[in-house]
Design a protein around this motif. Structure first.
Motif, PDB file in Angstrom:
ATOM      1  N   ILE A  68      51.621  53.876  56.704  1.00 44.10           N
ATOM      2  CA  ILE A  68      50.604  54.916  56.534  1.00 44.10           C
ATOM      3  C   ILE A  68      49.790  54.549  55.299  1.00 44.10           C
ATOM      4  O   ILE A  68      50.328  54.459  54.194  1.00 44.10           O
ATOM      5  CB  ILE A  68      51.232  56.305  56.344  1.00 44.10           C
ATOM      6  CG1 ILE A  68      52.054  56.697  57.579  1.00 44.10           C
ATOM      7  CG2 ILE A  68      50.149  57.353  56.068  1.00 44.10           C
ATOM      8  CD1 ILE A  68      52.809  58.002  57.412  1.00 44.10           C
ATOM      9  N   VAL A  69      48.489  54.318  55.487  1.00 37.24           N
ATOM     10  CA  VAL A  69      47.637  53.827  54.406  1.00 37.24           C
ATOM     11  C   VAL A  69      46.530  54.844  54.129  1.00 37.24           C
ATOM     12  O   VAL A  69      45.692  55.109  54.994  1.00 37.24           O
ATOM     13  CB  VAL A  69      47.007  52.468  54.766  1.00 37.24           C
ATOM     14  CG1 VAL A  69      46.290  51.889  53.541  1.00 37.24           C
ATOM     15  CG2 VAL A  69      48.057  51.487  55.283  1.00 37.24           C
ATOM     16  N   LEU A  70      46.538  55.412  52.934  1.00 31.13           N
ATOM     17  CA  LEU A  70      45.467  56.307  52.506  1.00 31.13           C
ATOM     18  C   LEU A  70      44.384  55.477  51.834  1.00 31.13           C
ATOM     19  O   LEU A  70      44.675  54.699  50.913  1.00 31.13           O
ATOM     20  CB  LEU A  70      45.989  57.359  51.522  1.00 31.13           C
ATOM     21  CG  LEU A  70      47.190  58.204  51.954  1.00 31.13           C
ATOM     22  CD1 LEU A  70      47.469  59.279  50.906  1.00 31.13           C
ATOM     23  CD2 LEU A  70      46.961  58.830  53.314  1.00 31.13           C
ATOM     24  N   VAL A  71      43.150  55.646  52.276  1.00 30.13           N
ATOM     25  CA  VAL A  71      42.037  54.848  51.752  1.00 30.13           C
ATOM     26  C   VAL A  71      41.166  55.718  50.849  1.00 30.13           C
ATOM     27  O   VAL A  71      40.642  56.747  51.291  1.00 30.13           O
ATOM     28  CB  VAL A  71      41.187  54.259  52.897  1.00 30.13           C
ATOM     29  CG1 VAL A  71      40.059  53.409  52.318  1.00 30.13           C
ATOM     30  CG2 VAL A  71      42.054  53.430  53.838  1.00 30.13           C
ATOM     31  N   GLY A  72      41.039  55.312  49.597  1.00 35.56           N
ATOM     32  CA  GLY A  72      40.222  56.057  48.641  1.00 35.56           C
ATOM     33  C   GLY A  72      41.078  56.710  47.571  1.00 35.56           C
ATOM     34  O   GLY A  72      41.416  57.883  47.680  1.00 35.56           O
ATOM     35  N   ARG A  73      41.426  55.963  46.534  1.00 35.20           N
ATOM     36  CA  ARG A  73      42.293  56.501  45.491  1.00 35.20           C
ATOM     37  C   ARG A  73      41.697  57.740  44.825  1.00 35.20           C
ATOM     38  O   ARG A  73      42.410  58.691  44.515  1.00 35.20           O
ATOM     39  CB  ARG A  73      42.566  55.426  44.437  1.00 35.20           C
ATOM     40  CG  ARG A  73      43.520  54.333  44.895  1.00 35.20           C
ATOM     41  CD  ARG A  73      43.852  53.383  43.743  1.00 35.20           C
ATOM     42  NE  ARG A  73      44.861  52.407  44.135  1.00 35.20           N
ATOM     43  CZ  ARG A  73      44.586  51.209  44.639  1.00 35.20           C
ATOM     44  NH1 ARG A  73      43.315  50.856  44.828  1.00 35.20           N
ATOM     45  NH2 ARG A  73      45.562  50.382  44.970  1.00 35.20           N
ATOM     46  N   LYS A  74      40.398  57.727  44.597  1.00 37.80           N
ATOM     47  CA  LYS A  74      39.758  58.875  43.949  1.00 37.80           C
ATOM     48  C   LYS A  74      39.911  60.137  44.790  1.00 37.80           C
ATOM     49  O   LYS A  74      40.170  61.224  44.257  1.00 37.80           O
ATOM     50  CB  LYS A  74      38.270  58.567  43.708  1.00 37.80           C
ATOM     51  CG  LYS A  74      37.526  59.687  43.009  1.00 37.80           C
ATOM     52  CD  LYS A  74      36.066  59.315  42.767  1.00 37.80           C
ATOM     53  CE  LYS A  74      35.309  60.449  42.083  1.00 37.80           C
ATOM     54  NZ  LYS A  74      33.875  60.109  41.866  1.00 37.80           N
ATOM     55  N   PHE A  75      39.758  59.994  46.097  1.00 34.19           N
ATOM     56  CA  PHE A  75      39.849  61.165  46.987  1.00 34.19           C
ATOM     57  C   PHE A  75      41.279  61.687  47.073  1.00 34.19           C
ATOM     58  O   PHE A  75      41.522  62.885  47.025  1.00 34.19           O
ATOM     59  CB  PHE A  75      39.344  60.791  48.388  1.00 34.19           C
ATOM     60  CG  PHE A  75      39.365  61.943  49.357  1.00 34.19           C
ATOM     61  CD1 PHE A  75      38.283  62.804  49.457  1.00 34.19           C
ATOM     62  CD2 PHE A  75      40.461  62.176  50.174  1.00 34.19           C
ATOM     63  CE1 PHE A  75      38.301  63.874  50.341  1.00 34.19           C
ATOM     64  CE2 PHE A  75      40.494  63.235  51.059  1.00 34.19           C
ATOM     65  CZ  PHE A  75      39.400  64.088  51.146  1.00 34.19           C
ATOM     66  N   TRP A  76      42.251  60.787  47.210  1.00 29.52           N
ATOM     67  CA  TRP A  76      43.633  61.189  47.501  1.00 29.52           C
ATOM     68  C   TRP A  76      44.491  61.409  46.268  1.00 29.52           C
ATOM     69  O   TRP A  76      45.601  61.949  46.379  1.00 29.52           O
ATOM     70  CB  TRP A  76      44.293  60.114  48.381  1.00 29.52           C
ATOM     71  CG  TRP A  76      43.708  60.009  49.746  1.00 29.52           C
ATOM     72  CD1 TRP A  76      42.939  58.986  50.238  1.00 29.52           C
ATOM     73  CD2 TRP A  76      43.821  60.949  50.821  1.00 29.52           C
ATOM     74  NE1 TRP A  76      42.571  59.229  51.537  1.00 29.52           N
ATOM     75  CE2 TRP A  76      43.094  60.428  51.926  1.00 29.52           C
ATOM     76  CE3 TRP A  76      44.465  62.182  50.959  1.00 29.52           C
ATOM     77  CZ2 TRP A  76      43.005  61.098  53.146  1.00 29.52           C
ATOM     78  CZ3 TRP A  76      44.369  62.852  52.177  1.00 29.52           C
ATOM     79  CH2 TRP A  76      43.642  62.308  53.241  1.00 29.52           C
ATOM     80  N   SER A  77      44.025  61.010  45.084  1.00 34.16           N
ATOM     81  CA  SER A  77      44.888  61.041  43.904  1.00 34.16           C
ATOM     82  C   SER A  77      45.375  62.447  43.562  1.00 34.16           C
ATOM     83  O   SER A  77      46.531  62.632  43.156  1.00 34.16           O
ATOM     84  CB  SER A  77      44.157  60.425  42.703  1.00 34.16           C
ATOM     85  OG  SER A  77      42.976  61.153  42.401  1.00 34.16           O
TER      86      SER A  77
END
Length: 236
Positions: A177-186
């Protein structure tokens, strides 16, 4: 509140007659069964695929749209097909990238009162329409060998946590499972660590079910590295 919304709320407080139960609730079983049968039969031979989740509201030309399209393209170049929700936004970008890469492009569309409509980049024989969210989610997890989660709204979170829960409870394999966008998901990840984990509602190992990245190369690296451990790769 619209008349339709008002009706739906009031119906929940209505005592149904036996005839209403038989003609409405019981017969819905056959509609549900039909959606499962069609999904199983049409998706059973699509081969290794990665599901791409994300917002229907993301517009062409926006950074995450372009990133999702490029991720999907690269996935096809590594032998994976792409499964999306079949609609606009990130879903369209995913199918568009898969089509550009001449790979399998699947769309699992859901009928909604707003936002949702088929995008034109789905293989003609791999576009399915659903009335029931839960049937559609079964198809996502049953026929995907990985999940790429782009920024999105409630629907994206629903699909994300469905996949995490099924993996955590060992109902499906431990697919990446890969979340893309550290700023969005942090912010979400910090809440999971600082609140859910601190309260003892999840274990430390559950955090290992998720990877967070920013680039298409990182996405491919997570997925390819995972399958190399099992000496598995898609069939070209």
């Amino acid at each position: 509140m619209s008349p339709n919304e008002d009706r739906k709320i009031r119906e929940k407080f209505k005592q149904k007659t036996w005839n209403e139960i038989r003609t409405n609730d019981s017969w819905a079983i056959f509609k549900i069964m039909a959606e499962f049968v069609e999904g199983f039969e049409r998706l059973g031979k699509i081969g290794p695929c990665v599901s791409i989740f994300g917002s229907a509201r993301t517009k062409e030309g926006e950074a995450y749209y372009e990133l999702a399209e490029n991720i999907a393209y690269e996935l096809t170049q590594h032998g994976y097909g792409v499964v999306t929700g079949g609609g606009p936004g990130i879903m369209e970008a995913g199918n568009r990238g898969a089509a550009r890469g001449k790979g399998t492009s699947v769309g699992l569309n859901i009928e909604l009162p707003f936002e949702q409509h088929d995008n034109p980049y789905i293989d003609s024989d791999k576009s399915l329409d659903f009335d029931y969210f839960f049937v559609r989610k079964v198809m996502f997890v049953k026929y995907s060998q990985g999940f790429v989660v782009m920024p999105g709204g409630f629907g994206t979170l629903d699909e994300l946590f469905e996949a995490i829960t099924l993996i955590q409870t060992k109902k499906i394999g431990k697919f990446p499972i890969v979340l893309v966008g550290r700023k969005f998901w942090s912010g979400l990840i910090e809440w999971i660590k600082n609140t859910m984990l601190t309260e003892g509602n999840i274990s430390e190992n559950d955090l290992d079910l998720i990877s967070i990245v920013d680039t298409k190369d990182e996405v491919l690296d997570v997925i390819n590295t995972f399958y190399k451990k099992y000496s598995l790769s898609p069939n070209f």
